[in-house]
Motif scaffolding. Structure first.
Motif, PDB file in Angstrom:
ATOM      1  N   ARG A 162       0.847  -1.189   0.000  1.00 20.10           N
ATOM      2  CA  ARG A 162       0.000   0.000   0.000  1.00 20.10           C
ATOM      3  C   ARG A 162       0.882   1.239   0.000  1.00 20.10           C
ATOM      4  O   ARG A 162       1.941   1.266   0.631  1.00 20.10           O
ATOM      5  N   ARG A 163       0.438   2.253  -0.712  1.00 18.46           N
ATOM      6  CA  ARG A 163       1.122   3.548  -0.708  1.00 18.46           C
ATOM      7  C   ARG A 163       0.175   4.602  -0.158  1.00 18.46           C
ATOM      8  O   ARG A 163      -1.047   4.464  -0.259  1.00 18.46           O
ATOM      9  N   ILE A 164       0.758   5.647   0.398  1.00 17.86           N
ATOM     10  CA  ILE A 164      -0.051   6.760   0.913  1.00 17.86           C
ATOM     11  C   ILE A 164       0.536   8.080   0.411  1.00 17.86           C
ATOM     12  O   ILE A 164       1.713   8.164   0.043  1.00 17.86           O
ATOM     13  N   ILE A 165      -0.305   9.101   0.421  1.00 14.39           N
ATOM     14  CA  ILE A 165       0.125  10.452   0.091  1.00 14.39           C
ATOM     15  C   ILE A 165       0.574  11.129   1.383  1.00 14.39           C
ATOM     16  O   ILE A 165      -0.154  11.126   2.385  1.00 14.39           O
ATOM     17  N   CYS A 166       1.759  11.711   1.376  1.00 17.79           N
ATOM     18  CA  CYS A 166       2.257  12.313   2.611  1.00 17.79           C
ATOM     19  C   CYS A 166       3.206  13.464   2.313  1.00 17.79           C
ATOM     20  O   CYS A 166       3.761  13.590   1.210  1.00 17.79           O
ATOM     21  N   ALA A 167       3.384  14.310   3.313  1.00 19.91           N
ATOM     22  CA  ALA A 167       4.320  15.436   3.258  1.00 19.91           C
ATOM     23  C   ALA A 167       4.599  15.861   4.696  1.00 19.91           C
ATOM     24  O   ALA A 167       3.964  15.384   5.646  1.00 19.91           O
ATOM     25  N   SER A 168       5.529  16.772   4.864  1.00 16.31           N
ATOM     26  CA  SER A 168       5.865  17.238   6.206  1.00 16.31           C
ATOM     27  C   SER A 168       4.771  18.166   6.738  1.00 16.31           C
ATOM     28  O   SER A 168       4.045  18.796   5.959  1.00 16.31           O
ATOM     29  N   PRO A 169       4.634  18.271   8.060  1.00 18.26           N
ATOM     30  CA  PRO A 169       3.659  19.218   8.627  1.00 18.26           C
ATOM     31  C   PRO A 169       3.928  20.647   8.167  1.00 18.26           C
ATOM     32  O   PRO A 169       2.978  21.409   7.915  1.00 18.26           O
ATOM     33  N   GLU A 170       5.193  21.009   8.029  1.00 23.71           N
ATOM     34  CA  GLU A 170       5.549  22.362   7.606  1.00 23.71           C
ATOM     35  C   GLU A 170       5.079  22.640   6.176  1.00 23.71           C
ATOM     36  O   GLU A 170       4.602  23.743   5.871  1.00 23.71           O
ATOM     37  N   TYR A 171       5.207  21.625   5.312  1.00 26.00           N
ATOM     38  CA  TYR A 171       4.760  21.813   3.929  1.00 26.00           C
ATOM     39  C   TYR A 171       3.257  22.060   3.879  1.00 26.00           C
ATOM     40  O   TYR A 171       2.778  22.986   3.224  1.00 26.00           O
ATOM     41  N   PHE A 172       2.478  21.202   4.562  1.00 35.94           N
ATOM     42  CA  PHE A 172       1.029  21.360   4.522  1.00 35.94           C
ATOM     43  C   PHE A 172       0.583  22.645   5.214  1.00 35.94           C
ATOM     44  O   PHE A 172      -0.415  23.263   4.820  1.00 35.94           O
ATOM     45  N   LYS A 173       1.308  23.084   6.225  1.00 39.18           N
ATOM     46  CA  LYS A 173       0.978  24.346   6.887  1.00 39.18           C
ATOM     47  C   LYS A 173       1.149  25.518   5.933  1.00 39.18           C
ATOM     48  O   LYS A 173       0.356  26.474   5.938  1.00 39.18           O
ATOM     49  N   ALA A 174       2.181  25.439   5.086  1.00 36.37           N
ATOM     50  CA  ALA A 174       2.457  26.535   4.157  1.00 36.37           C
ATOM     51  C   ALA A 174       1.577  26.498   2.921  1.00 36.37           C
ATOM     52  O   ALA A 174       1.163  27.548   2.407  1.00 36.37           O
ATOM     53  N   VAL A 175       1.264  25.292   2.426  1.00 38.18           N
ATOM     54  CA  VAL A 175       0.579  25.166   1.136  1.00 38.18           C
ATOM     55  C   VAL A 175      -0.895  24.795   1.289  1.00 38.18           C
ATOM     56  O   VAL A 175      -1.721  25.117   0.445  1.00 38.18           O
ATOM     57  N   GLY A 176      -1.239  24.124   2.371  1.00 35.59           N
ATOM     58  CA  GLY A 176      -2.606  23.669   2.571  1.00 35.59           C
ATOM     59  C   GLY A 176      -2.732  22.168   2.375  1.00 35.59           C
ATOM     60  O   GLY A 176      -1.933  21.546   1.666  1.00 35.59           O
ATOM     61  N   MET A 177      -3.733  21.582   2.991  1.00 40.12           N
ATOM     62  CA  MET A 177      -3.962  20.140   2.948  1.00 40.12           C
ATOM     63  C   MET A 177      -4.900  19.787   1.799  1.00 40.12           C
ATOM     64  O   MET A 177      -5.981  20.365   1.682  1.00 40.12           O
ATOM     65  N   PRO A 178      -4.531  18.862   0.921  1.00 39.99           N
ATOM     66  CA  PRO A 178      -5.468  18.430  -0.127  1.00 39.99           C
ATOM     67  C   PRO A 178      -6.626  17.662   0.499  1.00 39.99           C
ATOM     68  O   PRO A 178      -6.421  16.790   1.340  1.00 39.99           O
ATOM     69  N   LEU A 179      -7.843  17.982   0.065  1.00 42.97           N
ATOM     70  CA  LEU A 179      -9.031  17.327   0.603  1.00 42.97           C
ATOM     71  C   LEU A 179      -9.572  16.241  -0.317  1.00 42.97           C
ATOM     72  O   LEU A 179     -10.215  15.300   0.143  1.00 42.97           O
ATOM     73  N   VAL A 180      -9.326  16.396  -1.615  1.00 48.84           N
ATOM     74  CA  VAL A 180      -9.699  15.390  -2.611  1.00 48.84           C
ATOM     75  C   VAL A 180      -8.513  15.236  -3.557  1.00 48.84           C
ATOM     76  O   VAL A 180      -7.657  16.125  -3.646  1.00 48.84           O
ATOM     77  N   PRO A 181      -8.418  14.111  -4.272  1.00 47.28           N
ATOM     78  CA  PRO A 181      -7.266  13.898  -5.140  1.00 47.28           C
ATOM     79  C   PRO A 181      -7.002  15.020  -6.132  1.00 47.28           C
ATOM     80  O   PRO A 181      -5.839  15.357  -6.406  1.00 47.28           O
ATOM     81  N   ALA A 182      -8.055  15.635  -6.690  1.00 46.99           N
ATOM     82  CA  ALA A 182      -7.858  16.700  -7.680  1.00 46.99           C
ATOM     83  C   ALA A 182      -7.074  17.877  -7.117  1.00 46.99           C
ATOM     84  O   ALA A 182      -6.413  18.609  -7.869  1.00 46.99           O
ATOM     85  N   ASP A 183      -7.109  18.070  -5.783  1.00 41.30           N
ATOM     86  CA  ASP A 183      -6.364  19.175  -5.170  1.00 41.30           C
ATOM     87  C   ASP A 183      -4.856  19.032  -5.369  1.00 41.30           C
ATOM     88  O   ASP A 183      -4.117  20.018  -5.264  1.00 41.30           O
ATOM     89  N   LEU A 184      -4.396  17.820  -5.645  1.00 38.48           N
ATOM     90  CA  LEU A 184      -2.950  17.599  -5.806  1.00 38.48           C
ATOM     91  C   LEU A 184      -2.390  18.301  -7.033  1.00 38.48           C
ATOM     92  O   LEU A 184      -1.173  18.484  -7.146  1.00 38.48           O
ATOM     93  N   GLY A 243      10.394  18.957   3.669  1.00 45.01           N
ATOM     94  CA  GLY A 243       9.412  19.941   3.233  1.00 45.01           C
ATOM     95  C   GLY A 243       9.454  20.256   1.755  1.00 45.01           C
ATOM     96  O   GLY A 243       8.929  21.270   1.309  1.00 45.01           O
ATOM     97  N   TYR A 244      10.070  19.363   0.954  1.00 45.00           N
ATOM     98  CA  TYR A 244      10.227  19.613  -0.481  1.00 45.00           C
ATOM     99  C   TYR A 244       8.886  19.597  -1.200  1.00 45.00           C
ATOM    100  O   TYR A 244       8.651  20.365  -2.119  1.00 45.00           O
ATOM    101  N   GLY A 245       8.000  18.664  -0.815  1.00 51.02           N
ATOM    102  CA  GLY A 245       6.717  18.548  -1.490  1.00 51.02           C
ATOM    103  C   GLY A 245       5.947  17.340  -1.000  1.00 51.02           C
ATOM    104  O   GLY A 245       6.197  16.818   0.088  1.00 51.02           O
ATOM    105  N   VAL A 246       4.997  16.902  -1.831  1.00 54.46           N
ATOM    106  CA  VAL A 246       4.131  15.766  -1.518  1.00 54.46           C
ATOM    107  C   VAL A 246       4.622  14.557  -2.299  1.00 54.46           C
ATOM    108  O   VAL A 246       5.021  14.670  -3.462  1.00 54.46           O
ATOM    109  N   ALA A 247       4.564  13.380  -1.689  1.00 59.40           N
ATOM    110  CA  ALA A 247       4.961  12.160  -2.390  1.00 59.40           C
ATOM    111  C   ALA A 247       3.996  11.026  -2.093  1.00 59.40           C
ATOM    112  O   ALA A 247       3.296  11.046  -1.077  1.00 59.40           O
ATOM    113  N   MET A 248       3.968  10.060  -2.981  1.00 56.11           N
ATOM    114  CA  MET A 248       3.229   8.824  -2.785  1.00 56.11           C
ATOM    115  C   MET A 248       4.260   7.758  -2.417  1.00 56.11           C
ATOM    116  O   MET A 248       5.067   7.351  -3.253  1.00 56.11           O
TER     117      MET A 248
END
Length: 322
Positions: A162-184, A243-248
């Motif tokens: 299984r894979r998950i979408i993840c990023a650092s807390p600092e990244y999501f604080k600065a950019v925002g949390m995706p709520l649906v896949p299209a937000d990526l 904090g580079y970005g989001v990864a699967m």
């Protein structure tokens, strides 16, 4: 000079690339190796090796012959194991496996394998690419993905992937949390460069933890983009932590980071994968290794280790609400 000695000498010359190296490996004089190869080439009526003052390489006929010779020597070794050692696996076991997965999960299993079967000599080739088992004389490969049926290869399932979408807390604080896949589409999505569809991420809503069965949810494909593409999962993990970005990323790699708060699991109500959704960790081995005891015991040990060592992905609190 018997045929077995000729075949053995030929296989060692082909694998080492020289008569002197083969002689050291076999414990005989280089001139004896040359005589064995000369006798073999006269008997088969074909030039098997290209010889120069610096290198020895296989001819086209030699390459085909070498593949058959390896099978013959493997069968002889296996027969001797069964007869003289009462089924105790021994000899060389060549394994090909992904880099990061091997560091975390294969290494402990190999320690257990060595303690249980000390007569095995493991040759481990780490690569995140797909090796050619026949060309590289690999006994067994560990692969992650969806098995592709091949007549000359056998596959054995080891564990779910299984894979998950993840990023650092600092990244999501600065950019925002995706709520649906299209937000990526609005995020810097870091990708694994060997993935067949590394710029297309696929998602499927998870079913409710309880309740009546429902038809399979449709798979959503999202075109993503990002500033980093790399062929190593640990590098992607480190980029996420920084904090580079989001990864699967695979659960087996990042679950400890998620539980410790170093990474944040986004879109937990979706299954995620860059390609097919039904992927696994599995062992693949040539059909001529099907009865090889050393391959069987290795796969058994690894499967037992993974059953307890791999982290379990927790069930999300609730499914996606439309």
């Amino acid at each position: 000079m018997d045929r077995f000695s000729e075949l053995k000498a030929f296989s060692v010359v082909a694998s080492t690339g020289g008569f002197s190296a083969a002689a050291r490996n076999l414990g005989i004089a280089p001139s004896s190796v040359v005589r064995l190869i000369d006798a073999l080439e006269r008997r088969v009526g074909a030039r098997l090796l290209n010889r120069s003052t610096r290198t020895v390489t296989l001819t086209d006929s030699g390459r085909l012959y070498y593949e058959s010779v390896l099978v013959i020597l493997e069968q002889i070794e296996e027969a001797e194991n069964l007869a003289s050692q009462e089924g105790v696996p021994q000899g060389r076991l060549k394994i090909s496996a992904p880099v990061t997965f091997s560091t975390l999960y294969l290494a402990p299993a190999l320690c257990q394998l060595q303690q249980t079967y000390p007569k095995l000599a493991v040759h481990l080739n780490l690569s995140d690419g797909i090796s050619d088992l026949a060309e590289d004389s690999v006994d067994v490969a560990i692969r992650i993905g969806k098995p592709v049926p091949q007549a000359e290869l056998h596959t054995r399932w080891l564990a779910d992937q299984r894979r998950i979408i993840c990023a650092s807390p600092e990244y999501f604080k600065a950019v925002g949390m995706p709520l649906v896949p299209a937000d990526l589409r609005q995020h810097d999505c870091l990708s694994f460069s060997y993935a067949s569809q590394s710029r297309q991420w696929r998602f499927r809503p998870l079913a409710a933890p309880a309740g009546p069965a429902t038809p399979a949810e449709p798979i959503q494909t999202v075109e993503v983009s990002g500033s980093l593409s790399v062929n190593n999962s640990e590098m992607l993990r480190q980029a996420c932590l920084g904090g580079y970005g989001v990864a699967m990323l695979p659960v087996w790699l990042v679950m400890d980071d998620v539980q410790a708060g170093r990474l944040v699991w986004a879109l937990p109500a979706y299954e995620a994968n860059p390609g097919a959704m039904d992927v696994s960790i599995y062992a693949v081995y040539p059909s001529n290794r099907e009865t090889a005891l050393k391959v069987k015991v290795f796969i058994d040990v690894l499967e037992q280790h993974l059953a307890t060592a791999l982290p379990v992905l927790p069930q999300p609190a609730a499914p996606v609400q439309d």
